[in-house]
Design a protein around this motif. Structure first.
Motif, PDB file in Angstrom:
ATOM      1  N   ILE A 132       0.792  -1.083   0.066  1.00  0.00           N
ATOM      2  CA  ILE A 132      -0.028   0.118  -0.028  1.00  0.00           C
ATOM      3  C   ILE A 132       0.929   1.363  -0.027  1.00  0.00           C
ATOM      4  O   ILE A 132       0.726   2.146  -0.593  1.00  0.00           O
ATOM      5  CB  ILE A 132      -1.121  -0.144   1.179  1.00  0.00           C
ATOM      6  N   ILE A 133       2.048   1.198   0.761  1.00  0.00           N
ATOM      7  CA  ILE A 133       2.752   2.259   0.756  1.00  0.00           C
ATOM      8  C   ILE A 133       3.402   2.710  -0.615  1.00  0.00           C
ATOM      9  O   ILE A 133       3.424   3.911  -1.116  1.00  0.00           O
ATOM     10  CB  ILE A 133       3.776   2.336   1.842  1.00  0.00           C
ATOM     11  N   GLN A 134       3.874   1.569  -1.110  1.00  0.00           N
ATOM     12  CA  GLN A 134       4.415   1.479  -2.449  1.00  0.00           C
ATOM     13  C   GLN A 134       3.645   2.063  -3.472  1.00  0.00           C
ATOM     14  O   GLN A 134       3.785   3.047  -4.357  1.00  0.00           O
ATOM     15  CB  GLN A 134       5.208   0.151  -2.764  1.00  0.00           C
ATOM     16  N   LEU A 135       2.398   1.748  -3.580  1.00  0.00           N
ATOM     17  CA  LEU A 135       1.259   1.962  -4.545  1.00  0.00           C
ATOM     18  C   LEU A 135       0.830   3.514  -4.301  1.00  0.00           C
ATOM     19  O   LEU A 135       0.703   4.242  -5.070  1.00  0.00           O
ATOM     20  CB  LEU A 135       0.133   1.213  -4.101  1.00  0.00           C
ATOM     21  N   PHE A 136       0.710   3.817  -2.901  1.00  0.00           N
ATOM     22  CA  PHE A 136       0.521   5.352  -2.855  1.00  0.00           C
ATOM     23  C   PHE A 136       1.818   6.398  -3.177  1.00  0.00           C
ATOM     24  O   PHE A 136       1.472   7.192  -3.819  1.00  0.00           O
ATOM     25  CB  PHE A 136       0.312   5.582  -1.200  1.00  0.00           C
TER      26      PHE A 136
END
Length: 194
Positions: free
Chosen positions: A91-95
């Motif tokens: 999720i952090i990478q996608l954001f």
């Protein structure tokens, strides 16, 4: 939200699944988003919802049509915690990738979003990819940070340039051309994980 069996839940379009745990989508689509940022679209696969404290509880999992999900009971707490940590990192990478997308001009943002959606849920036939109609034009405009009217103008340009089919659906023509374009543009860094 309706429980149909002990572990199967029916979500109506727009309903948000909030309870921490591991789920499997049996039918339908779920968008994972943070505010006006589309992080990913999930279809018939497993996914993890982290605890509310992660990112301030701002990551939402929203049904895009009537969707059936099954809650997967936790067998080993350590296994779930490991999966949860991986899901949080994703999720952090996608954001982060989503924020990188905003450095692109609007046309490239639209193309990058369409390409990503096609990679996640597209229906391929020959050299074309049809995106299922689960997002409205308003949602696509929101996720690319432009107006619906501006999105329609970009859509016409993409149709005239041979990127999209002229139907009302989002049909990406010449998939190899899309892949080559995305890999040659700044968007490649955004979607290198696809």
């Amino acid at each position: 939200m309706r429980k149909l069996e002990s572990s199967v839940i029916q979500l109506e379009r727009g309903e948000v699944l909030r309870t921490c745990g591991e789920y499997t989508i049996l039918q339908g689509y779920i968008t994972c988003r943070k505010g006006n940022h589309l992080l990913k679209i999930l279809k018939e696969e497993s996914f993890i919802i982290s605890e509310d404290a992660f990112m301030g509880g701002l990551v939402e999992y929203q049904a895009q049509r009537i969707t059936y999900v099954a809650f997967m009971p936790t067998i080993l707490a350590t296994d779930f915690l490991h999966k949860q940590k991986q899901a949080q990192q994703e999720i952090i990478q996608l954001f982060t990738h989503q924020l990188d997308l905003y450095a692109l001009p609007v046309k490239e943002r639209v193309m990058a979003l369409l390409y990503r959606i096609a990679c996640e849920i597209g229906e391929f036939k020959m050299d074309e990819c049809r995106i299922p109609s689960i997002l409205t034009q308003v949602e696509i405009a929101t996720y690319t940070h432009c107006t619906r009217e501006y999105l329609n103008g970009i859509r016409k340009v993409l149709i005239n340039e041979g990127w999209l089919g002229a139907s009302k659906d989002w049909v990406l023509l010449d998939w190899d051309r899309w892949r080559a374009h995305i890999s040659n543009e700044a968007a490649a860094a955004v979607y290198e994980h696809i």
